[in-house]
Motif scaffolding. Structure first.
Motif, PDB file in Angstrom:
ATOM      1  N   PHE A  21       0.924  -1.192   0.215  1.00 41.34           N
ATOM      2  CA  PHE A  21       0.150   0.046   0.109  1.00 41.34           C
ATOM      3  C   PHE A  21       1.092   1.291   0.016  1.00 41.34           C
ATOM      4  CE2 PHE A  21      -3.905  -2.504   0.917  1.00 41.34           C
ATOM      5  CZ  PHE A  21      -4.777  -1.372   0.662  1.00 41.34           C
ATOM      6  N   PHE A  22       0.369   2.195  -0.764  1.00 41.51           N
ATOM      7  CA  PHE A  22       1.183   3.570  -0.478  1.00 41.51           C
ATOM      8  C   PHE A  22       0.069   4.595  -1.065  1.00 41.51           C
ATOM      9  CE2 PHE A  22       2.155   1.484  -4.669  1.00 41.51           C
ATOM     10  CZ  PHE A  22       1.972   2.462  -5.618  1.00 41.51           C
ATOM     11  N   GLN A  23       0.635   5.974  -0.863  1.00 42.36           N
ATOM     12  CA  GLN A  23      -0.268   7.047  -1.275  1.00 42.36           C
ATOM     13  C   GLN A  23       0.444   7.872  -2.439  1.00 42.36           C
ATOM     14  OE1 GLN A  23      -3.046   9.064   1.171  1.00 42.36           O
ATOM     15  NE2 GLN A  23      -1.925   8.496   3.151  1.00 42.36           N
ATOM     16  N   VAL A  24      -0.238   8.218  -3.245  1.00 46.20           N
ATOM     17  CA  VAL A  24       0.423   9.062  -4.420  1.00 46.20           C
ATOM     18  C   VAL A  24       0.021  10.543  -4.297  1.00 46.20           C
ATOM     19  CG1 VAL A  24       0.842   9.325  -6.927  1.00 46.20           C
ATOM     20  CG2 VAL A  24       0.783   6.995  -5.901  1.00 46.20           C
ATOM     21  N   ILE A  25       0.963  11.465  -4.239  1.00 43.80           N
ATOM     22  CA  ILE A  25       0.582  12.728  -4.183  1.00 43.80           C
ATOM     23  C   ILE A  25       1.453  13.399  -5.550  1.00 43.80           C
ATOM     24  CG2 ILE A  25       0.738  13.000  -1.913  1.00 43.80           C
ATOM     25  CD1 ILE A  25       3.497  14.227  -1.638  1.00 43.80           C
ATOM     26  N   ASN A  26       0.961  14.651  -5.796  1.00 44.51           N
ATOM     27  CA  ASN A  26       1.581  15.515  -6.860  1.00 44.51           C
ATOM     28  C   ASN A  26       1.578  14.647  -8.084  1.00 44.51           C
ATOM     29  OD1 ASN A  26       2.142  17.856  -5.331  1.00 44.51           O
ATOM     30  ND2 ASN A  26       3.914  16.700  -4.742  1.00 44.51           N
ATOM     31  N   HIS A  27       0.250  13.896  -8.441  1.00 43.37           N
ATOM     32  CA  HIS A  27       0.025  12.888  -9.564  1.00 43.37           C
ATOM     33  C   HIS A  27      -0.343  13.956 -10.701  1.00 43.37           C
ATOM     34  CE1 HIS A  27      -3.927  13.367  -8.267  1.00 43.37           C
ATOM     35  NE2 HIS A  27      -3.645  13.060  -6.966  1.00 43.37           N
ATOM     36  N   THR A  28      -0.875  13.068 -11.735  1.00 44.01           N
ATOM     37  CA  THR A  28      -1.429  13.888 -13.123  1.00 44.01           C
ATOM     38  C   THR A  28      -2.858  14.040 -13.159  1.00 44.01           C
ATOM     39  OG1 THR A  28      -1.095  11.555 -14.029  1.00 44.01           O
ATOM     40  CG2 THR A  28       0.772  13.080 -14.208  1.00 44.01           C
ATOM     41  N   VAL A  29      -3.608  13.320 -12.304  1.00 40.61           N
ATOM     42  CA  VAL A  29      -4.947  13.450 -12.363  1.00 40.61           C
ATOM     43  C   VAL A  29      -5.540  15.076 -11.905  1.00 40.61           C
ATOM     44  CG1 VAL A  29      -7.179  12.765 -11.723  1.00 40.61           C
ATOM     45  CG2 VAL A  29      -5.212  11.443 -11.819  1.00 40.61           C
TER      46      VAL A  29
ATOM     47  N   VAL B 207      -7.539   4.281  -4.856  1.00 39.38           N
ATOM     48  CA  VAL B 207      -8.987   4.706  -4.109  1.00 39.38           C
ATOM     49  C   VAL B 207      -8.706   6.211  -3.809  1.00 39.38           C
ATOM     50  CG1 VAL B 207      -9.932   4.492  -1.799  1.00 39.38           C
ATOM     51  CG2 VAL B 207      -9.085   2.474  -2.806  1.00 39.38           C
ATOM     52  N   LEU B 208      -9.910   6.813  -4.063  1.00 36.79           N
ATOM     53  CA  LEU B 208      -9.963   8.375  -3.963  1.00 36.79           C
ATOM     54  C   LEU B 208     -10.937   8.569  -2.481  1.00 36.79           C
ATOM     55  CD1 LEU B 208      -9.492  11.150  -4.714  1.00 36.79           C
ATOM     56  CD2 LEU B 208     -11.416  11.232  -6.060  1.00 36.79           C
ATOM     57  N   GLN B 209     -10.644   9.253  -1.489  1.00 42.78           N
ATOM     58  CA  GLN B 209     -11.460   9.774  -0.296  1.00 42.78           C
ATOM     59  C   GLN B 209     -12.324  10.680  -0.811  1.00 42.78           C
ATOM     60  OE1 GLN B 209     -11.161   7.956   2.587  1.00 42.78           O
ATOM     61  NE2 GLN B 209     -12.199   8.965   4.032  1.00 42.78           N
ATOM     62  N   VAL B 210     -13.661  10.565  -0.880  1.00 43.11           N
ATOM     63  CA  VAL B 210     -14.330  11.611  -1.485  1.00 43.11           C
ATOM     64  C   VAL B 210     -14.919  12.713  -0.034  1.00 43.11           C
ATOM     65  CG1 VAL B 210     -16.915  11.972  -2.008  1.00 43.11           C
ATOM     66  CG2 VAL B 210     -15.765  10.005  -2.890  1.00 43.11           C
ATOM     67  N   ASN B 211     -15.161  12.048   0.991  1.00 42.94           N
ATOM     68  CA  ASN B 211     -15.301  13.227   2.156  1.00 42.94           C
ATOM     69  C   ASN B 211     -14.086  12.389   2.999  1.00 42.94           C
ATOM     70  OD1 ASN B 211     -16.125  10.644   3.434  1.00 42.94           O
ATOM     71  ND2 ASN B 211     -18.032  11.449   3.850  1.00 42.94           N
ATOM     72  N   GLN B 212     -13.945  13.337   4.284  1.00 42.45           N
ATOM     73  CA  GLN B 212     -12.983  13.298   5.333  1.00 42.45           C
ATOM     74  C   GLN B 212     -13.272  12.301   6.496  1.00 42.45           C
ATOM     75  OE1 GLN B 212     -10.033  14.918   4.543  1.00 42.45           O
ATOM     76  NE2 GLN B 212     -11.076  15.194   2.620  1.00 42.45           N
ATOM     77  N   VAL B 213     -14.126  11.415   6.323  1.00 47.14           N
ATOM     78  CA  VAL B 213     -14.180  10.358   7.275  1.00 47.14           C
ATOM     79  C   VAL B 213     -13.402   9.233   6.845  1.00 47.14           C
ATOM     80  CG1 VAL B 213     -16.069   8.828   8.361  1.00 47.14           C
ATOM     81  CG2 VAL B 213     -16.726  11.087   7.742  1.00 47.14           C
ATOM     82  N   GLN B 214     -12.608   8.852   7.972  1.00 46.52           N
ATOM     83  CA  GLN B 214     -11.695   7.696   7.678  1.00 46.52           C
ATOM     84  C   GLN B 214     -12.371   6.275   7.869  1.00 46.52           C
ATOM     85  OE1 GLN B 214      -8.042   8.051   9.893  1.00 46.52           O
ATOM     86  NE2 GLN B 214      -7.610  10.208   9.369  1.00 46.52           N
ATOM     87  N   GLY B 215     -11.791   5.136   7.511  1.00 42.09           N
ATOM     88  CA  GLY B 215     -12.327   3.975   7.517  1.00 42.09           C
ATOM     89  C   GLY B 215     -11.705   2.936   7.253  1.00 42.09           C
TER      90      GLY B 215
ATOM     91  N   LYS C 224      -4.348   7.104   6.914  1.00 41.91           N
ATOM     92  CA  LYS C 224      -5.005   8.077   6.892  1.00 41.91           C
ATOM     93  C   LYS C 224      -4.605   8.940   5.472  1.00 41.91           C
ATOM     94  CE  LYS C 224      -3.263   8.059  11.784  1.00 41.91           C
ATOM     95  NZ  LYS C 224      -2.156   8.576  12.666  1.00 41.91           N
ATOM     96  N   PRO C 225      -5.866   9.095   4.812  1.00 43.09           N
ATOM     97  CA  PRO C 225      -5.604   9.882   3.529  1.00 43.09           C
ATOM     98  C   PRO C 225      -5.066  11.176   3.446  1.00 43.09           C
ATOM     99  CG  PRO C 225      -8.047   8.731   3.626  1.00 43.09           C
ATOM    100  CD  PRO C 225      -7.133   8.802   5.160  1.00 43.09           C
ATOM    101  N   LEU C 226      -4.259  11.514   2.694  1.00 42.83           N
ATOM    102  CA  LEU C 226      -3.624  13.012   2.462  1.00 42.83           C
ATOM    103  C   LEU C 226      -4.739  13.583   1.577  1.00 42.83           C
ATOM    104  CD1 LEU C 226       0.169  12.273   2.054  1.00 42.83           C
ATOM    105  CD2 LEU C 226      -0.997  13.152   4.169  1.00 42.83           C
ATOM    106  N   PRO C 227      -4.698  14.762   1.488  1.00 47.39           N
ATOM    107  CA  PRO C 227      -5.836  15.593   0.809  1.00 47.39           C
ATOM    108  C   PRO C 227      -5.232  15.623  -0.682  1.00 47.39           C
ATOM    109  CG  PRO C 227      -5.274  16.977   2.713  1.00 47.39           C
ATOM    110  CD  PRO C 227      -4.388  15.623   3.010  1.00 47.39           C
ATOM    111  N   GLY C 228      -6.267  15.212  -1.626  1.00 49.69           N
ATOM    112  CA  GLY C 228      -5.847  15.061  -2.819  1.00 49.69           C
ATOM    113  C   GLY C 228      -5.082  13.769  -3.348  1.00 49.69           C
ATOM    114  N   ALA C 229      -4.703  12.987  -2.265  1.00 52.40           N
ATOM    115  CA  ALA C 229      -3.832  11.882  -2.657  1.00 52.40           C
ATOM    116  C   ALA C 229      -4.851  10.495  -3.182  1.00 52.40           C
ATOM    117  CB  ALA C 229      -2.969  11.420  -1.605  1.00 52.40           C
TER     118      ALA C 229
END
Length: 347
Positions: A75-83, A232-240, A253-258
């Motif tokens: 698992f990993f998070q991707v920031i500063n991506h192209t979308v 996976v994109l988190q639509v709102n700020q509720v973790q789960g 813990k999703p990072l904003p925009g990641a």
């Protein structure tokens, strides 16, 4: 035995949650508290900065970081991506509006016998199995000519256009990530093109209503994904979202925009276990709904799924080789149960 794609119809969870605070027995999950949850260990899943791949001075270091993330975490998070941000925000807005539509409107997109697409639930294979506290809209989005628009929402009015844009942008990001991941395994370019280019993409839009007994239900049963990679994109700020690591559940813990990215079963099989798919699940909130979008990426439908000879070497193949179409039929006709599906693929 002939395998049937699709899921048995079940009650709408959003409607259940709105009508009563009582949770039906079929949703009570004894395993929800079977393993400890790490409250705060001070460690998060790796973060990959996609922009560093575009810079010759940093691309090698970031590729090495990605390689370790796939080996050690899955698992990993991707920031500063192209979308583009505007594509993401529009998709988020329309998803929220769709799930707030009256139930009768959403049910016009209800799943039909023998098809996993549509509005309802997945992986319900018996009338007595325990159920997830969630409603989903599942759609096949790539290849575009094979889309079944009968299941694509027409409300809100911009949903289809937003999904078309989102699907294309996320596919491009997935293709680039897969290319880097395959090169990290020192695979030849022709193998990368044949096995690690996205042929099939599907999206699961998830709605997890709040639940007064949140500690006794699961929004999504523990499982590993069947594909190459999932974004996976988190639509709102509720973790789960939680991943299983060393016998404990580890909150993500999703990072904003990641985008949260995970390795799927097909990648584990192709890599002969070098990269492993990881069990994960979703828990729900007592007070607030949670929404997310999971985008699954797999090879072409006629691809053969089995360990690549370049990665078998002297250790021998750890997994069987099967046709991709049969592989997916088996997956969607099975109950979610940890990594039991992948276990059936082992030699």
């Amino acid at each position: 035995m002939e395998l049937t794609m699709g899921s048995l119809p079940v009650a709408n969870v959003q409607a259940l949650a709105a009508a009563s605070r009582d949770v039906p027995e079929r949703y009570i999950r004894p395993e929800a508290g079977a393993h400890p949850v790490v409250a705060d260990c001070g460690v998060d899943i790796p973060v990959i900065d996609f922009s560093r791949f575009l810079d010759p001075n940093s691309s090698r270091d970031e590729s090495s970081k990605l390689h370790l993330a796939c080996q050690n975490w899955g698992f990993f998070q991707v920031i500063n991506h192209t979308v583009p941000k505007e594509v993401i925000e529009k998709m988020k807005l329309d998803v929220r509006e769709f799930f707030q539509l009256p139930l009768e409107e959403k049910m016009q997109l209800a799943q039909v016998t023998g098809d996993v697409q549509g509005y309802g639930q997945l992986f319900v294979v018996s009338k007595d199995q325990k159920l997830d506290w969630a409603d989903v809209l599942y759609l096949n989005t790539q290849p575009a000519p094979e889309r079944c628009l009968r299941f694509w929402p027409t409300q809100p009015l911009t949903f289809r256009a937003a999904l078309d844009n989102y699907s294309a942008e996320v596919k491009n990001l997935a293709d680039r990530l897969l290319e880097i991941m395959a090169k990290n395994l020192e695979l030849n370019p022709d193998v990368v093109t044949d096995k690690f280019k996205v042929g099939i993409q599907s999206l699961r839009f998830n709605y997890y209503p709040p639940c007064p007994q949140a500690d006794k239900v699961l929004g999504f049963s523990q499982h590993s994904d069947a594909d190459l990679i999932t974004l996976v994109l988190q639509v709102n700020q509720v973790q789960g979202l939680q991943i299983k690591r060393s016998g404990e559940w580890f909150p993500v813990k999703p990072l904003p925009g990641a985008f949260i990215v995970n390795v799927g079963d097909i990648f584990e099989i192709l890599s002969n276990g070098r990269y492993k798919s990881i069990e994960h699940r979703v828990v729900v909130n007592t007070e607030r709904e949670r929404l997310s979008i999971a985008t699954f990426h797999s090879p072409k439908s006629n691809a053969m799924i089995g360990p690549l000879q370049e990665l078998v070497r002297g250790s021998g193949a750890r997994y069987k080789t099967v046709n991709h179409e049969d592989f997916m039929k088996l997956f969607f006709s099975s109950k979610l149960d940890g990594k039991s599906f992948l276990d059936r693929m082992r030699c």
